[in-house]
Scaffold this active site. Structure first.
Site, PDB file in Angstrom:
ATOM      1  N   ARG A   1       0.833  -1.212   0.000  1.00 39.80           N
ATOM      2  CA  ARG A   1       0.000   0.000   0.000  1.00 39.80           C
ATOM      3  C   ARG A   1       0.866   1.260   0.000  1.00 39.80           C
ATOM      4  O   ARG A   1       0.530   2.256  -0.659  1.00 39.80           O
ATOM      5  CB  ARG A   1      -0.925  -0.026   1.226  1.00 39.80           C
TER       6      ARG A   1
ATOM      7  N   HIS B   1       0.482   4.006  -2.871  1.00 41.31           N
ATOM      8  CA  HIS B   1       0.025   5.361  -2.575  1.00 41.31           C
ATOM      9  C   HIS B   1       1.104   6.402  -2.862  1.00 41.31           C
ATOM     10  O   HIS B   1       0.789   7.560  -3.141  1.00 41.31           O
ATOM     11  CB  HIS B   1      -0.443   5.453  -1.127  1.00 41.31           C
TER      12      HIS B   1
ATOM     13  N   HIS C   1      -5.756  -6.346  -3.408  1.00 39.79           N
ATOM     14  CA  HIS C   1      -6.548  -6.430  -2.184  1.00 39.79           C
ATOM     15  C   HIS C   1      -6.644  -7.856  -1.664  1.00 39.79           C
ATOM     16  O   HIS C   1      -7.201  -8.078  -0.584  1.00 39.79           O
ATOM     17  CB  HIS C   1      -7.959  -5.871  -2.416  1.00 39.79           C
TER      18      HIS C   1
ATOM     19  N   TRP D   1      -9.872  -9.198   3.084  1.00 41.12           N
ATOM     20  CA  TRP D   1     -10.619  -9.552   1.879  1.00 41.12           C
ATOM     21  C   TRP D   1     -10.622 -11.065   1.646  1.00 41.12           C
ATOM     22  O   TRP D   1     -11.526 -11.589   1.015  1.00 41.12           O
ATOM     23  CB  TRP D   1     -10.002  -8.878   0.663  1.00 41.12           C
TER      24      TRP D   1
END
Length: 361
Positions: free
Chosen positions: A97, A101, A229, A245
């Site tokens: 992540r 990002h 995810h 998830w």
């Protein structure tokens, strides 16, 4: 002091042409040891490369970085963190992540944003809502940065995310160094990273295409990237959402797509641990152990996205190949050394480098 020397000397060289730039770069490289990281031989070499010149024109005064060793140290950080947690969770998903990002602020039309600069080190970017919870991942990499001071944060973060994917059993990632760090905050606006929910099915679908399309991704690349995810989980103290998830949150796989297509039925979450759920809209499977964000559900709500989900659910090799290519593209968006434009003039290149390193007016 060094910034003023560099500004005057190199700006003069830029105005007088390539040969003068090289001559001044040679002179500066002997004095440009790391001073707050603003100029170093490595920076000068990268600047020459961005200008399309020959790297041999600048002395190789910087200590070479052993990227294989850096990768091993990142893997050890992931392993040590997992052992310390002892609950089956991992830092690996957060490193993915972080890399995503740091890179996902790129805008193709504006020509700014992206992983170059590592501007998440500064406010306001590090406090953007989309970046909540990434502080521990950045902090976990600080010992590696200290061990290899020549590596840029921008390279370290993107490499860490790539190593994390491979460590979790994901595809081999093509990664290469060359990103430089900025010493100024980002100039791009908040809101370029994807939201989990736009309060409407159609708007959420449109939002996904707008965010990823702004970076130049196709539908296939969008779906492949969201497939990440499959690892990690949401935390209420960061995003407000809760849960993983998949049941194998430390294994990179096509399981997100299998859960979307074959799992469920996915219903709106109403309770949590026996109490009414008061968090944002999310979906859960019949067991209540797995979750999906509205932006995940969009992958089966939209007919074109759904076709790709069904393809990836059946063919993990296809997903791995598409993800690897899209991930490498994501990490290199907006990095001058990887995306040189034949229309970029020498002066424009210099202005870009000056802006990146805080040497402009």
């Amino acid at each position: 002091m060094l910034g003023n020397i560099a500004r005057c000397t190199l700006a003069q060289a830029a105005r007088s042409g390539t040969s003068n730039f090289i001559r001044h770069a040679r002179g500066l490289s002997s004095r440009a040891e790391v001073v707050s990281g603003r100029f170093s031989p490595l920076l000068l070499a990268a600047t020459v490369s961005a200008a399309g010149l020959t790297l041999s024109a600048v002395p190789a005064a910087a200590v070479p970085i052993d990227y294989a060793a850096v990768k091993k140290d990142i893997a050890q950080v992931i392993e040590a963190d997992a052992a310390k947690r002892g609950d089956g969770t991992s830092l690996a998903g957060t490193l993915v992540r972080l890399a995503w990002h740091a890179s996902g602020t790129y805008c193709k039309s504006a020509g700014n944003g992206g992983s170059a600069g590592a501007t998440m080190r500064f406010e306001p970017e590090k406090s953007w809502g989309a970046n909540a919870g990434l502080g521990p991942a950045r902090a976990a990499l600080e010992p590696i940065k200290a061990k290899y001071p020549g590596i840029s944060y921008a390279d370290l973060w993107t490499l860490a995310g790539s190593v994390a994917i491979e460590e979790m059993g994901g595809p081999s990632i093509k990664w290469r160094p060359g990103r430089l760090d900025s010493h100024k905050p980002t100039t791009v606006p908040d809101g370029r990273l994807p939201d989990a929910d736009k309060q409407d099915i159609g708007k959420t679908i449109d939002h996904i295409r707008a965010v990823f399309g702004r970076m130049g991704f196709s539908d296939r690349e969008m779906v492949a990237l969201i497939g990440a995810h499959a690892v990690g989980r949401c935390h209420t103290d960061a995003s407000g959402y809760w849960g993983p998830w998949t049941l194998a949150e430390t294994t990179f796989s096509n399981d997100l797509f299998r859960q979307l297509v074959e799992g469920g039925p996915w219903t709106v979450k109403r309770t949590h641990e026996g109490k009414p759920w008061n968090g944002p809209l999310q979906f859960e499977d019949p067991s209540g152990k797995l979750m999906m964000l509205p932006s995940d559900m969009a992958l089966i709500w939209d007919k074109d996205f759904r076709k790709l989900c069904e393809e990836y659910a059946k063919d993990e090799d296809r997903f791995f190949a598409d993800f690897s290519a899209a991930w490498t593209k994501l990490l290199e968006l907006g990095v001058p050394v990887f995306n040189q434009s034949t229309s970029l003039t020498f002066a424009a290149m210099f202005r870009r480098v000056f802006d990146l390193f805080g040497l402009g007016n």
